[in-house]
Design an enzyme around this catalytic site. Structure first.
Site, PDB file in Angstrom:
ATOM      1  N   LYS A 197       0.835  -1.215   0.000  1.00 23.77           N
ATOM      2  CA  LYS A 197       0.000   0.000   0.000  1.00 23.77           C
ATOM      3  C   LYS A 197       0.866   1.261   0.000  1.00 23.77           C
ATOM      4  O   LYS A 197       0.433   2.320  -0.485  1.00 23.77           O
ATOM      5  CB  LYS A 197      -0.975  -0.019   1.178  1.00 23.77           C
ATOM      6  CG  LYS A 197      -0.339  -0.111   2.563  1.00 23.77           C
ATOM      7  CD  LYS A 197      -0.030   1.246   3.155  1.00 23.77           C
ATOM      8  CE  LYS A 197       0.703   1.106   4.471  1.00 23.77           C
ATOM      9  NZ  LYS A 197       1.099   2.414   5.050  1.00 23.77           N
ATOM     10  N   THR A 254      -3.375   5.778   3.737  1.00 23.88           N
ATOM     11  CA  THR A 254      -2.051   6.197   3.278  1.00 23.88           C
ATOM     12  C   THR A 254      -2.119   6.991   1.979  1.00 23.88           C
ATOM     13  O   THR A 254      -1.248   7.830   1.720  1.00 23.88           O
ATOM     14  CB  THR A 254      -1.147   4.967   3.095  1.00 23.88           C
ATOM     15  OG1 THR A 254      -1.289   4.107   4.223  1.00 23.88           O
ATOM     16  CG2 THR A 254       0.301   5.373   2.985  1.00 23.88           C
TER      17      THR A 254
END
Length: 339
Positions: A197, A254
């Site tokens: 990610k 994120t």
């Protein structure tokens, strides 16, 4: 300050996330010893009772000690939480192994993959302690900025161990009124999510830095999740893991949060700065920079197509202009969405 008991928790790594986890545990009355590689920094933590470098203004609870000796830190610990960047993880773990005297639960809270071996952090530990019955290896991951955790903002994460009892014990250890832990047995899947990610977050930051809008970001998150899942399944992870907190949850955080170091890297690259300039300005590690290379090599090893990852790799390691990377993504052959 009273001496620590023989059932304490050791946190290895005194950056923002290691400190946040140490403060969280000590805040609920657990006895915690926090260690980092920089002795002078640890002495500063002990004297000031806060980590002014990474989390200024966050006072240490009474049961949290900053320990300069690794042996002192490990002695008597039932749980050891590893928060060392992936590029230095193996070296520190090797120093810990001879100090282990009783069964321990080792929890990786690191979102990265070792470049040379393409191993996750639990795989690194397993290789260094093969067949060692003293250690149970697991991971803690999920959408969790350190700055919000230490301010008791409601947060949910996942703890994964192959052994159910180990997962239960660590789940209970970390659970508080504001920090909710779920458990899983998919250690590999949770680790791959946490690492990959960060690469997609760099892509999202590049998009923002180029001035693109929310449509573009949503496309990157969605197609990024598809890439993450594709590689995870090829490596034997549970595809359902990628739709959970460690996957989609952490990916969204994120890619969108202003506190994201990896998104910040992409944002600066998209705005025209070189990677060297970006890294020179940073005081904390952005795992996604190194993980981009690890994941790129993993995907090539497995024959998995990951176009977003490939373009981020070319931007970072081959100096490809960010605008050309976007053009390359949108000029690919048209496909079914599920492919």
């Amino acid at each position: 300050m009273k001496a620590l008991s023989q059932n304490k928790t050791a946190v290895i790594g005194a950056g923002s996330w290691g400190t946040a986890l140490a403060v969280l545990l000590a805040g609920k009355g657990e006895e915690v010893c926090l260690w980092g590689h920089n002795a002078s920094h640890l002495e500063q933590l002990a004297a000031e009772r806060q980590n002014a470098r990474y989390l200024p203004g966050v006072a240490f609870p009474d049961t949290l000690q900053a320990c300069t000796g690794l042996a002192e830190t490990i002695q008597g610990a039932r749980v050891i939480v590893m928060v060392i960047p992936s590029h230095g993880y193996r070296q520190v773990y090797r120093r810990i192994v001879p100090l282990l005297a009783s069964p321990v639960l080792l929890v990786s809270a690191v979102k990265g993959i070792e470049i040379a071996t393409r191993m996750t952090m639990t795989q690194v530990m397993a290789e260094e302690t093969p067949g060692d019955t003293r250690v149970s290896l697991g991971v803690l991951s999920g959408p969790s900025f350190a700055e919000e955790v230490v301010r008791a903002q409601p947060t949910a994460v996942t703890v994964a161990f192959a052994e159910e009892q180990a997962a239960l014990e660590v789940q209970q250890l970390f659970s508080t009124e504001y920090f909710r832990t779920y458990r899983s047995s998919d250690v590999l899947g949770i680790e791959l999510c946490g690492a990959m990610k960060n690469v997609i977050a760099i892509a999202a930051g590049i998009s923002d830095g180029l001035g693109f809008g929310l449509n573009t970001r949503a496309a990157l998150i969605t197609r990024g999740l598809a890439e993450m899942t594709r590689l995870g399944v090829a490596m034997g992870a549970d595809p359902a893991t990628f739709a959970g907190l460690g996957g989609l949850g952490d990916l969204v955080l994120t890619c969108t949060g202003n506190l994201s170091r990896n998104r910040s890297v992409g944002l600066k690259l998209g705005s025209g700065k070189t990677l060297d300039q970006v890294l020179e300005e940073m005081t904390m590690v952005a795992e996604g920079v190194k993980t981009t290379k690890s994941c790129y090599n993993l995907a090539r090893d497995r024959g998995v197509e990951m176009p977003i990852l490939e373009q981020v790799y070319q931007v970072i390691y081959e100096d490809k202009p960010c605008s050309a990377a976007v053009q390359a993504l949108f000029s690919r052959d048209l496909k079914q969405e599920t492919s």
